[in-house]
Write a protein that holds these residues in place. Structure first.
Motif, PDB file in Angstrom:
ATOM      1  N   GLY A 103       2.057  31.666  37.768  1.00 46.29           N
ATOM      2  CA  GLY A 103       3.260  31.954  37.208  1.00 46.29           C
ATOM      3  C   GLY A 103       3.751  31.245  36.144  1.00 46.29           C
ATOM      4  O   GLY A 103       5.018  31.217  35.857  1.00 46.29           O
ATOM      5  N   ALA A 104       3.065  30.046  35.708  1.00 47.62           N
ATOM      6  CA  ALA A 104       3.484  29.067  34.742  1.00 47.62           C
ATOM      7  C   ALA A 104       3.713  29.534  33.303  1.00 47.62           C
ATOM      8  O   ALA A 104       2.664  30.501  32.889  1.00 47.62           O
ATOM      9  N   ARG A 117       8.192  27.084  34.823  1.00 44.11           N
ATOM     10  CA  ARG A 117       8.006  28.418  35.695  1.00 44.11           C
ATOM     11  C   ARG A 117       9.623  28.906  36.318  1.00 44.11           C
ATOM     12  O   ARG A 117      10.489  27.959  36.077  1.00 44.11           O
ATOM     13  N   GLN A 145       5.825  29.827  45.147  1.00 49.18           N
ATOM     14  CA  GLN A 145       5.482  30.068  43.564  1.00 49.18           C
ATOM     15  C   GLN A 145       4.095  30.390  43.530  1.00 49.18           C
ATOM     16  O   GLN A 145       3.100  30.312  44.248  1.00 49.18           O
ATOM     17  N   GLN A 146       3.878  31.486  42.520  1.00 51.78           N
ATOM     18  CA  GLN A 146       2.702  32.054  42.057  1.00 51.78           C
ATOM     19  C   GLN A 146       2.109  30.936  41.370  1.00 51.78           C
ATOM     20  O   GLN A 146       2.561  30.008  40.558  1.00 51.78           O
ATOM     21  N   THR A 155      -1.883  29.118  34.844  1.00 54.43           N
ATOM     22  CA  THR A 155      -1.839  27.935  35.539  1.00 54.43           C
ATOM     23  C   THR A 155      -1.279  26.730  34.430  1.00 54.43           C
ATOM     24  O   THR A 155      -1.754  27.073  33.399  1.00 54.43           O
ATOM     25  N   VAL A 164      12.760  29.796  38.920  1.00 57.08           N
ATOM     26  CA  VAL A 164      13.217  29.084  39.765  1.00 57.08           C
ATOM     27  C   VAL A 164      13.354  30.267  41.028  1.00 57.08           C
ATOM     28  O   VAL A 164      14.105  31.191  40.682  1.00 57.08           O
ATOM     29  N   VAL A 165      12.552  30.151  42.009  1.00 55.54           N
ATOM     30  CA  VAL A 165      12.565  31.303  43.151  1.00 55.54           C
ATOM     31  C   VAL A 165      12.893  30.339  44.162  1.00 55.54           C
ATOM     32  O   VAL A 165      12.489  29.336  44.642  1.00 55.54           O
ATOM     33  N   ALA A 209       6.981  23.104  35.698  1.00 57.06           N
ATOM     34  CA  ALA A 209       5.874  23.444  36.746  1.00 57.06           C
ATOM     35  C   ALA A 209       4.832  22.448  36.556  1.00 57.06           C
ATOM     36  O   ALA A 209       4.088  22.455  37.585  1.00 57.06           O
TER      37      ALA A 209
END
Length: 373
Positions: A270-271, A259, A266-267, A119, A261-262, A226
């Motif tokens: 995932g940062a 993080r 976001q998880q 995080t 780009v999705v 993020a």
């Protein structure tokens, strides 16, 4: 006593010898020639519409030698006055030359293993940027004193413009995600505008046109912030290079939580951290100080974690959580080839202390810049 009929006993108005009171006036030849009017002869007056007199042309008079001497003295005095004023009020100095091209070096820093993830809060808290300030608060101005040729207000203007450039080029979210470049360009000397545009549109690894030399910009298709709280630490220093220029050196480290780009959610963990170290040399002439702009002379940038092949990309491409650097390393360089070398610089990312350990005490970064004034 005389009677009424007797003449007065005074002397007669005209003396006995017949001379009158105008006898002292002598109409000699010079007086006659100096007359402006001349009576026509009897024959000339007989003509029709003839006038009684005619005007004679003005005779030229001889100038006295004193007048010529006076004119010479006046001309000499005027010339001496002009020379004196010229020495007391010399011509203004020539205008400064055009801004020189930027000399930039961008060094990607490749990690030895996989990039740690987590995080944003935990990564910052347990990393070397834990005690960095957030945003523009981490860009502090030094104590200011006047220099030999610049006042305190002018030095403050240079430092304030340098700080504004750092904020716009390193902290502005619109610049970081590639949507905006105009706010950075507006702070540059107009002579560098074309070079800046070329670096944004077609960056190259020639030492003059890497986009990362001018600003921090992430590939918008690859990574995004993020956490908007960017951590900053560094110093500003200034010096007078000559009577017409000030130089400011900015040495700052910026730590971003990024993080991937999705399209989906976001998880939370995932940062990853991405660090950019910028060593920038700014130059200011008096017009720059007045117009709130600067000339970016040199830029030395280290950014990681990145693959070595990212040095000439239009935007920074951080390695994200779990990713590893390209094993191929930087491209080869042929020493027999002419022209601009095609090989790139690359370094190894070493974080001290590693993530998860207590950060060291903060210390101002060292740099080969001018001494504090």
């Amino acid at each position: 006593m005389a009677g009424r009929g007797d003449p007065p006993e005074e002397q007669p108005e005209s003396p006995a010898d017949g001379e009158d009171e105008y006898r002292s006036l002598v109409f000699d030849e010079s007086f006659v020639r100096a007359a402006r009017l001349q009576e026509f002869s009897a024959q000339e007056r007989m003509g029709e519409h003839a006038r009684a007199v005619r005007s004679l042309p003005r005779r030229s008079s001889h100038k006295s030698p004193g007048l010529a001497t006076t004119m010479v003295v006046l001309v000499a005095l005027a010339f001496a006055t002009a020379v004196y004023i010229g020495f007391r009020q010399p011509l203004p100095p020539p205008l400064p030359g055009r801004a020189e091209p930027l000399q930039a070096t961008v060094v990607p820093l490749a990690p030895r293993g996989a990039v740690p993830g987590g995080t944003p809060g935990s990564l910052i808290e347990h990393g070397p940027a834990a005690h960095f300030r957030v945003g523009a608060a981490g860009i502090n101005l030094p104590a200011v004193r006047r220099t030999d040729n610049f006042s305190v207000s002018q030095v403050m203007a240079a430092l304030a413009t340098a700080k504004d450039f750092l904020v716009e080029s390193s902290l502005n979210p619109d610049v970081l995600d590639g949507q905006e470049t105009g706010t950075v360009k507006a702070l540059l000397d107009p002579d560098q505008a074309a070079e800046f545009d070329l670096s944004m549109e077609g960056p190259a690894g020639d030492g003059r046109h890497p986009a990362a030399g001018w600003l921090v910009r992430f590939d918008p298709a690859h990574a995004e912030l993020a956490d908007p709280a960017i951590r900053v630490f560094g110093t500003l220093a200034y010096s007078e290079t000559d009577a017409s220029r000030l130089e400011v050196v900015a040495d700052h480290t910026f730590t971003y939580a990024v993080r991937p780009v999705v399209n989906g959610p976001q998880q939370a963990d995932g940062a990853s951290l991405f660090t950019v170290h910028r060593l920038l040399h700014f130059r200011f002439d008096r017009d720059d100080l007045r117009l709130h702009r600067l000339e970016l002379r040199t830029a030395y940038v280290q950014a990681g974690p990145e693959s070595c092949s990212s040095g000439t990309a239009p935007a920074l491409r951080p390695l994200l959580a779990g990713e590893r650097a390209d094993p191929a390393g930087p491209g080869g360089t042929d020493p027999y080839a002419t022209g601009t070398p095609s090989g790139g610089l690359c370094g190894t990312l070493e974080i001290s202390p590693p993530l998860g350990q207590a950060p060291p005490a903060l210390r101002a970064p060292a740099y080969p810049g001018p001494r504090l004034t």
